[in-house]
Design a protein around this motif. Sequence first.
Motif, short mmCIF file in Angstrom:
data_model
loop_
_atom_site.label_atom_id
_atom_site.label_comp_id
_atom_site.label_asym_id
_atom_site.label_seq_id
_atom_site.Cartn_x
_atom_site.Cartn_y
_atom_site.Cartn_z
N ALA A 89 9.67 -42.15 8.29
CA ALA A 89 10.75 -42.63 7.42
C ALA A 89 12.05 -41.96 7.82
O ALA A 89 12.06 -40.95 8.56
N TYR A 90 13.15 -42.53 7.33
CA TYR A 90 14.48 -42.04 7.64
C TYR A 90 15.20 -41.62 6.36
O TYR A 90 14.91 -42.13 5.27
N ASP A 134 12.02 -33.78 2.68
CA ASP A 134 10.83 -34.39 2.07
C ASP A 134 9.65 -34.46 3.02
O ASP A 134 8.55 -34.87 2.63
N ALA A 135 9.85 -34.11 4.29
CA ALA A 135 8.75 -34.16 5.25
C ALA A 135 7.65 -33.19 4.83
O ALA A 135 7.90 -32.12 4.29
N GLY A 136 6.41 -33.57 5.10
CA GLY A 136 5.27 -32.70 4.77
C GLY A 136 4.00 -33.51 4.55
O GLY A 136 3.91 -34.69 4.95
N VAL A 190 6.41 -38.06 8.19
CA VAL A 190 7.28 -37.56 9.25
C VAL A 190 8.67 -38.13 9.03
O VAL A 190 8.87 -39.35 9.03
N MET A 191 9.63 -37.24 8.83
CA MET A 191 11.00 -37.66 8.63
C MET A 191 11.72 -37.69 9.98
O MET A 191 11.73 -36.71 10.72
N LEU A 192 12.31 -38.83 10.29
CA LEU A 192 13.06 -39.01 11.52
C LEU A 192 14.54 -39.15 11.19
O LEU A 192 14.90 -39.66 10.12
N ALA A 193 15.37 -38.69 12.14
CA ALA A 193 16.82 -38.79 11.93
C ALA A 193 17.47 -39.25 13.21
O ALA A 193 17.23 -38.68 14.29
N LYS A 194 18.28 -40.29 13.14
CA LYS A 194 19.03 -40.75 14.29
C LYS A 194 20.18 -39.79 14.54
O LYS A 194 20.94 -39.47 13.63
N PRO A 195 20.33 -39.34 15.77
CA PRO A 195 21.41 -38.36 16.04
C PRO A 195 22.78 -39.02 16.01
O PRO A 195 22.92 -40.23 16.27
N THR A 237 14.32 -42.29 18.03
CA THR A 237 14.73 -43.29 17.05
C THR A 237 15.64 -44.36 17.64
O THR A 237 15.93 -45.35 16.97
N GLN A 238 16.08 -44.21 18.89
CA GLN A 238 16.98 -45.17 19.52
C GLN A 238 16.20 -46.18 20.34
O GLN A 238 15.26 -45.81 21.07
#
Length: 498
Positions: A44-45, A123-125, A146-151, A232-233
Amino acid sequence: MARDYAARCPVSLVRNTWLVATAILLASQGFGAQKVRVEEELEAYPTESVDLRCEFIDGGGRTKLTQVSWIWEPIDGQRDNIAVYHPLYGQSFPNLSFKDRVVFLHNSLENPSIRISNLKMSDAGRYTCEYATYPSGNEQGTTTLVMLAKPKNSAKVVTAQAGTKSVVVAQCEAADGKPAATIKWLASVGGNHSTSTTDGPDGTVTVRSEYRLVPTPADNGREVTCMVDQRTQERPWVHSVKLSVEYPPSVSIEGYDNNWYVGRSDAVLLCMANGNPEPTTVTWTAASGALPDTVVVSGNKLTVRKVDDAVNTTFICEVKNKHGASSHQITTIVIEEKRQVTPGPSSGAVIGGILGALAFIGIIGGIIYFIRKRLEDGEGPPKHKPPPPVKAGSSTEMLTKPSKPPTTTEMAPLSPGEVYYEPTGGEPVTNLDDETSGALNGGAPPVLDDSAKYDKINELKDRAADSHHGNDLDPSNHEPSAGNISRGESFVSPAMYV
């Protein structure tokens, strides 16, 4: 003793067999007791929502569900209840950080799925769906979020001054991404790069990369490209920047044509400067002191309104920017009269003349080659071949050809009817070629067979004997005089006795 061991051995084997079977049964029961169905992992993002599904599976329907809880276990923290559902007491959200962001999708113990909104990187865990049941006790299943983040990608140029040391000329950054991004550089200039990472408080990573080189004035305006690759790209992020290298100005003077004659008007000199940043000041001076009265300066342009002896001097142009100053000078010579400049031929005429000359040379060469070829063909040996000789015994056999070609001193041309004996003592050969002789064997003289040859010889001997009739029979008297040999007679002397 042996009997005791034999008596104990079967019991031991049976006991071990039962232990193994029991372990397998317990393990199978343990695996079969997994009645909570969840997803193993979700991605998730931030600022988005995610649904955590949970379902209790009981084929026999003998398990009684009393309560279900969702327990959050952060990556580096302790377990904590974030949502509880009880059939009598309803819903409860004990964790304040999730209270306004978590809801149950169904009011049911069999399907207590939840939705978490407005997600954060923290919130990841691990999220565990745990049932309190009777009589089997607690049953649970765990989902890893799993928390993902676009740079946030960016690239910029760093202004540098030309020098001899390696300095930073460009920077590229992929900020607050998860997982960490990878940065590469594409450049036509010879340089290198270094990369560093910084961990954020919410689990994100910022990656920075610096491109370095020893800058020169020629590097100003050249491009370097930053490429960022991250999970994420969909495709790598690419951005190019133009280098900014600052350096002192370089100066040159243009416009002087060596034809400053007395009376000429509006002669112009231009001070051309190249520098980064652009030169701020341009100054014209003369080596003899102040500029002549007929000279007017406007920026980098110097104009001589009327040429006279006063401008027979050296002009100096000096240019400055924040990194330094440079100058250039030119000496102008004033002449009495205007030089007549003869215009040179145009490039088209020159090229046409060269091509015409080449074509003329080619024609002459072809003519010379043709004439030489004709001369060689006319003076050379005949191209036809003589007919081959016929075998011996044929009526057209050529006997006049000696076994070895005679030289001019060995053999003179024979008249028709003359006889030739080879010096080696070979057989005599008679030249019978005359007007009536046939052109047998390709024009070669006719050849007599053996009987005709000997008849001819006997006839010649008889003629010699008749011409000396009355002489005594001494062999020496039969020798004919060399001067009396008639055409057709043999010139071979008879044997002489000594």
